[in-house]
Design an enzyme around this catalytic site. Structure first.
Site, PDB file in Angstrom:
ATOM      1  N   GLU A  27       0.845  -1.202   0.000  1.00  0.00           N
ATOM      2  CA  GLU A  27       0.000   0.000   0.000  1.00  0.00           C
ATOM      3  C   GLU A  27       0.878   1.250   0.000  1.00  0.00           C
ATOM      4  OE1 GLU A  27      -3.107  -0.054  -1.144  1.00  0.00           O
ATOM      5  OE2 GLU A  27      -3.792  -1.279   0.525  1.00  0.00           O
TER       6      GLU A  27
ATOM      7  N   GLY B 278     -15.668   6.120  -2.054  1.00  0.00           N
ATOM      8  CA  GLY B 278     -14.878   6.440  -0.862  1.00  0.00           C
ATOM      9  C   GLY B 278     -14.620   5.223   0.011  1.00  0.00           C
TER      10      GLY B 278
ATOM     11  N   SER C 157     -11.775   1.688  -5.086  1.00  0.00           N
ATOM     12  CA  SER C 157     -11.473   2.365  -6.333  1.00  0.00           C
ATOM     13  C   SER C 157     -12.607   2.459  -7.352  1.00  0.00           C
ATOM     14  CB  SER C 157     -10.235   1.752  -6.986  1.00  0.00           C
ATOM     15  OG  SER C 157      -9.632   2.775  -7.734  1.00  0.00           O
ATOM     16  N   SER C 158     -13.661   3.117  -6.911  1.00  0.00           N
ATOM     17  CA  SER C 158     -14.714   3.464  -7.863  1.00  0.00           C
ATOM     18  C   SER C 158     -14.161   4.436  -8.902  1.00  0.00           C
ATOM     19  CB  SER C 158     -15.910   4.080  -7.136  1.00  0.00           C
ATOM     20  OG  SER C 158     -15.498   5.185  -6.367  1.00  0.00           O
TER      21      SER C 158
ATOM     22  N   ASP D 233      -4.519   1.157  -9.225  1.00  0.00           N
ATOM     23  CA  ASP D 233      -5.972   0.963  -9.326  1.00  0.00           C
ATOM     24  C   ASP D 233      -6.399   0.764 -10.775  1.00  0.00           C
ATOM     25  OD1 ASP D 233      -5.680   1.543  -6.704  1.00  0.00           O
ATOM     26  OD2 ASP D 233      -6.747   3.443  -6.746  1.00  0.00           O
TER      27      ASP D 233
ATOM     28  N   TYR E 176      -3.423  12.606   0.592  1.00  0.00           N
ATOM     29  CA  TYR E 176      -2.764  11.652  -0.310  1.00  0.00           C
ATOM     30  C   TYR E 176      -1.585  12.320  -1.017  1.00  0.00           C
ATOM     31  CZ  TYR E 176      -2.121   8.140  -3.927  1.00  0.00           C
ATOM     32  OH  TYR E 176      -1.580   7.189  -4.746  1.00  0.00           O
TER      33      TYR E 176
HETATM   34  C1  GLA Z   1      -5.118   4.965  -3.938  1.00  0.00           C
HETATM   35  C2  GLA Z   1      -4.336   5.296  -5.208  1.00  0.00           C
HETATM   36  C3  GLA Z   1      -3.374   4.174  -5.584  1.00  0.00           C
HETATM   37  C4  GLA Z   1      -2.513   3.756  -4.405  1.00  0.00           C
HETATM   38  C5  GLA Z   1      -3.366   3.529  -3.153  1.00  0.00           C
HETATM   39  C6  GLA Z   1      -2.531   3.267  -1.935  1.00  0.00           C
HETATM   40  O1  GLA Z   1      -5.983   3.889  -4.154  1.00  0.00           O
HETATM   41  O2  GLA Z   1      -5.209   5.540  -6.281  1.00  0.00           O
HETATM   42  O3  GLA Z   1      -2.571   4.580  -6.673  1.00  0.00           O
HETATM   43  O4  GLA Z   1      -1.493   4.683  -4.155  1.00  0.00           O
HETATM   44  O5  GLA Z   1      -4.213   4.633  -2.890  1.00  0.00           O
HETATM   45  O6  GLA Z   1      -1.804   2.100  -2.077  1.00  0.00           O
END
Ligand code: GLA
Length: 372
Positions: free
Chosen positions: A20, A108, A112-113, A158, A208
């Protein structure tokens, strides 16, 4: 299929077993698509430049002109506009289209929508207009759309997982070379259980992007002494420890987490291949610990869930998944314990936060595809 549409595309969300916040540091990730998807319907509308996109879930739609693409004040529209803009940087064969989409991926929730939306749209337009983009181009243009139009400087995990996944496998992706190894996900009698906190704390762009900058600022200092270092991929813990006094505590902690997670991900793949699920679970717990204390992207709701799972020996590992600050925890759990654990953790979570937990099982599924 609705007869008035020419094409139906299914675009899945993803999980990540481990690895991650390593993708934008050129490390390794271990994701796969799952059976929660956004379904798109497309048709050409015989105009040169007029487009109409409709979200069934939000019961809203917007139209735009292909010759006048610019950012919108409405965030979800930027996912669409960003993809269209990035496609236009690669080809001039896009024409007017109508698109309607419906999602079963909770927003959220860390599955990963966003990538499913970007990649499904790009994949569908590629088919509809025979644009001849490769799958990798679809992945990369979708990532650029998120950077340039949405504003999150995400890594590639993602989008890659959403498009490239294969049923029954997780992808060990080297985010530096983009070399992918498909690893069979044989974990029976264990299962992957996702627990959605149903909270989502300010991930988009803000925290982020700050994490990404902190990693880059660490690399910039290390580079002064070691010019060959391009990213945290090239840094070991020994090397990093030389810079303890040169880096702020926060930057040192962020970098330590990433360097450790890189190693942990490779160890986890070995454990998975050897069917050593105890070890895999232990590594997942370690990742949570790092994300909680060093990378600081967890939150009290997720920490509560992970701590709670530690009381159950049938749960081998658990951790926050995805960007963090809310969303889901991923749990490696014996199938016989799923029902009781889910009931007990849901009850405890509600008592603590007065929020309903949502639980669902996930298995590796095929990436973006056309519905026949
Ligand atoms: C989000 C980002 C990914 C990745 C993750 C954490 O999902 O879109 O690219 O960095 O966070 O691993």
């Amino acid at each position: 299929m609705d007869a008035s549409y020419d094409l139906i595309v299914n675009s899945p969300g993803r999980i990540n077993i481990i690895g991650e916040h390593t993708d934008y540091n050129n490390g390794f990730v271990l994701p796969t698509a799952i059976d929660k998807k956004i379904q798109f319907k497309f048709r050409k509308n015989n105009s040169d430049k007029n487009c109409l996109v409709k979200s069934v879930d939000f019961d809203t739609q917007f139209s735009f002109d292909l010759l006048e693409i610019s950012k919108s004040e409405t965030q979800w529209e930027n996912y669409i506009l960003g993809v269209v803009y990035e496609i236009q940087q690669l080809t001039s064969n896009l024409k007017g289209f109508d698109c309607v989409f419906k999602s079963e991926i909770p927003i959220g929730s860390g599955i990963s929508s966003s990538a499913a939306l970007e990649c499904g749209l790009a994949f569908g337009l590629n088919e509809l207009f025979d644009l001849k983009l490769t799958k990798l181009q679809i992945v990369e243009l979708s990532q650029r759309a998120e950077h340039n139009y949405v504003g999150t400087k995400c890594g590639i995990m993602d989008q890659y997982a959403s498009v490239m996944s294969k049923e029954g496998h997780v992808i060990l992706l080297d985010c530096q070379s983009l070399e992918a190894t498909y690893v069979p996900m044989n974990i029976a009698p264990y299962k992957l259980l996702l627990l959605n906190t149903n909270v989502s704390h300010n991930l988009a762009s803000g925290e982020y992007n700050t994490r990404r900058q902190q990693c880059e600022s660490g690399v910039a200092i290390i580079q002064k002494k070691y010019p060959a270092v391009q990213s945290l991929r090239d840094v070991s813990m020994e090397m990093l420890s030389e810079f303890k006094l040169d880096l702020s505590t926060v930057v040192f902690d962020r970098c330590s987490y990433v360097v450790q997670e890189k190693e942990r991900t490779l160890n986890a793949v070995e454990a998975l291949k050897n069917n050593d699920l105890k070890e895999l679970g232990a590594l997942m717990y370690q990742t949570h610990d790092g994300l909680q204390h060093l990378y600081e992207v967890s939150c009290k709701e997720l920490d509560f869930l992970v701590d709670f799972s530690k009381k159950y020996e049938q749960v081998l590992g658990a951790r926050v998944m995805g960007g963090g600050f809310g969303g889901c925890s991923i749990n490696l759990i014996h199938e016989t314990a799923v029902a009781q654990f889910t009931a007990e953790v849901s009850k405890a979570y509600f008592e603590e936060f007065e929020i309903k937990l949502t639980a669902f099982e996930a298995m590796p599924c095929e990436g973006t595809s056309i519905e026949k």
